[in-house]
Design an enzyme around this catalytic site. Sequence first.
Site, PDB file in Angstrom:
ATOM      1  N   HIS A 307       0.858  -1.192   0.000  1.00 17.98           N
ATOM      2  CA  HIS A 307       0.000   0.000   0.000  1.00 17.98           C
ATOM      3  C   HIS A 307       0.886   1.230   0.000  1.00 17.98           C
ATOM      4  O   HIS A 307       1.950   1.249   0.611  1.00 17.98           O
ATOM      5  CB  HIS A 307      -0.895   0.015   1.248  1.00 17.98           C
ATOM      6  CG  HIS A 307      -2.064   0.923   1.106  1.00 17.98           C
ATOM      7  ND1 HIS A 307      -1.974   2.278   1.330  1.00 17.98           N
ATOM      8  CD2 HIS A 307      -3.335   0.679   0.733  1.00 17.98           C
ATOM      9  CE1 HIS A 307      -3.158   2.822   1.120  1.00 17.98           C
ATOM     10  NE2 HIS A 307      -3.998   1.886   0.754  1.00 17.98           N
ATOM     11  N   ASP A 364      -7.990  -5.055  -0.393  1.00 19.92           N
ATOM     12  CA  ASP A 364      -8.447  -5.909  -1.501  1.00 19.92           C
ATOM     13  C   ASP A 364      -8.119  -7.378  -1.304  1.00 19.92           C
ATOM     14  O   ASP A 364      -8.567  -8.218  -2.092  1.00 19.92           O
ATOM     15  CB  ASP A 364      -7.811  -5.417  -2.810  1.00 19.92           C
ATOM     16  CG  ASP A 364      -8.340  -4.047  -3.191  1.00 19.92           C
ATOM     17  OD1 ASP A 364      -7.522  -3.148  -3.458  1.00 19.92           O
ATOM     18  OD2 ASP A 364      -9.572  -3.871  -3.156  1.00 19.92           O
TER      19      ASP A 364
END
Length: 429
Positions: A307, A364
């Site tokens: 991320h 996700d």
Amino acid sequence: MSKTVEIIIEGKSYQLPVIEGTEGEKAIDISNLRDMTGYVTLDVGYKNTGATTSAITFLDGEAGILHYRGYPIEQLAEKSSFLETAYLLIFGELPNKSQLEKWESDIRRRTLVNEDMRKIFDGFPVNAHPMGVLAALASSLATFYPAVIDPNRDVDANYLRITRLIAKLPTIAAWAHKNSQGHPLNYPKNKYNYCENFLYMMFALPVEDYEPDPVVVDALNKLLILHADHEQNCSTSTVRLAGSSHVSLYSSVSAGISSLWGPLHGGANQEVLEMLEAIQKDGGNVEKFVEKAKDKNDGFRLMGFGHRVYKNFDPRAKIIKVACDNVLNRLGVNDPLLEIAKKLEEIALKDDYFVERKLYPNVDFYSGIIYKAIGIPTDMFTAMFALGRLPGWIAQWYEMRKEKQPIGRPRQIYTGATQRDYVALDKRG
Ligand code: SDX
């Protein structure tokens, strides 16, 4: 005493103001840097650059903290509803009872779409990806409702536009799915709440009665809340930049939907499931795929990992991982992909490559497994992310317009050819 920092350029000293946020974040305000020094800054991908101040969402990537308007995501995911959280993000406070009832009623009354939209659906190929359909039809709302409004002056018209978009996007998303299945479209029913209505439009068939399963409704509500906003991510920055030209909210959100579709962003949830299925098909050799993800010469990445901001666990991933077990147990679903995902996480989090780069599961990584368990098809996963992120996009667009922010227009450093004269065709090499 306002804080400043000093920079020295070519021997000359300059003082730049420091901005400090309510959570202690600090920034150097370079709004006048070029006028003062002739210099601009360069930060490809904006890894160190704040595009705006904002009062909507706070996240601390190192500590794994995420708050919507000050409320911890863990509490909202556990206790709130998606429409209540949407109201909080857009208007800044949790609604009281009458405000929430009006908000839910104003949205419920606008779930139908103009019948002429069905002609647009008919123009798409049967295998059209739902994100392409969603982006096109969200933007088409600007043609069905063309009024140009100033959110500061036309407050009621802006509220109508906001409720209309939140109400119609689920209908459009469900119709995109039904259209791809060759099934008859389901019209929304006002007896249902937001999540029930979406599930009804997605899964009801004329040949049998359908009632949404409360377990599935609860899981969907939680997933949508967890996706609702995430400060200045790629698609939200797209919505703000597009909206800064004063194009309509519908067109700004359409730009955000297109940006979210990318596999490095919201498209990752579909990529994660396809990755897990590929690992399963390959015999479940998780170690082999972890090694592939580390190999620079191999184009494979561990989708759902890493991320830009979280250098610790993505707090949303933690909640979704727990919800995964609960939902699959309550539905009696035994999905081997969940075990593969858990093993992948376990191995990666012990591997120096991932530890050194602070790569953890993101939002996700597990969401697709729940979507699959509640019957959402893989190509609809990113559309689900868009439905969840819609209130965040709206809130950020609304904040940018209410604050009368200028049109976004970044600078650059030119590195191309210096001036040269035109060469006639017969004189070129
Ligand atoms: C979302 O911004 C947001 O808030 C987004 C989001 C939201 O709510 O809006 O949280 C939603 O988009 C989540 C991210 C979904 N994307 C994926 O899961 C795709 C896989 N992840 C990556 O491609 C990557 O981690 C990003 C895009 C998410 C972040 O990329 P960065 O910050 O630009 O980091 P990078 O690509 O420069 O990676 C740093 C290093 C590199 O190695 P080195 O060059 O240092 O040797 O980490 C490696 C990368 O190769 N790396 C990975 C990896 N992610 C980064 N290696 C293997 N697998 C991965 N998934």
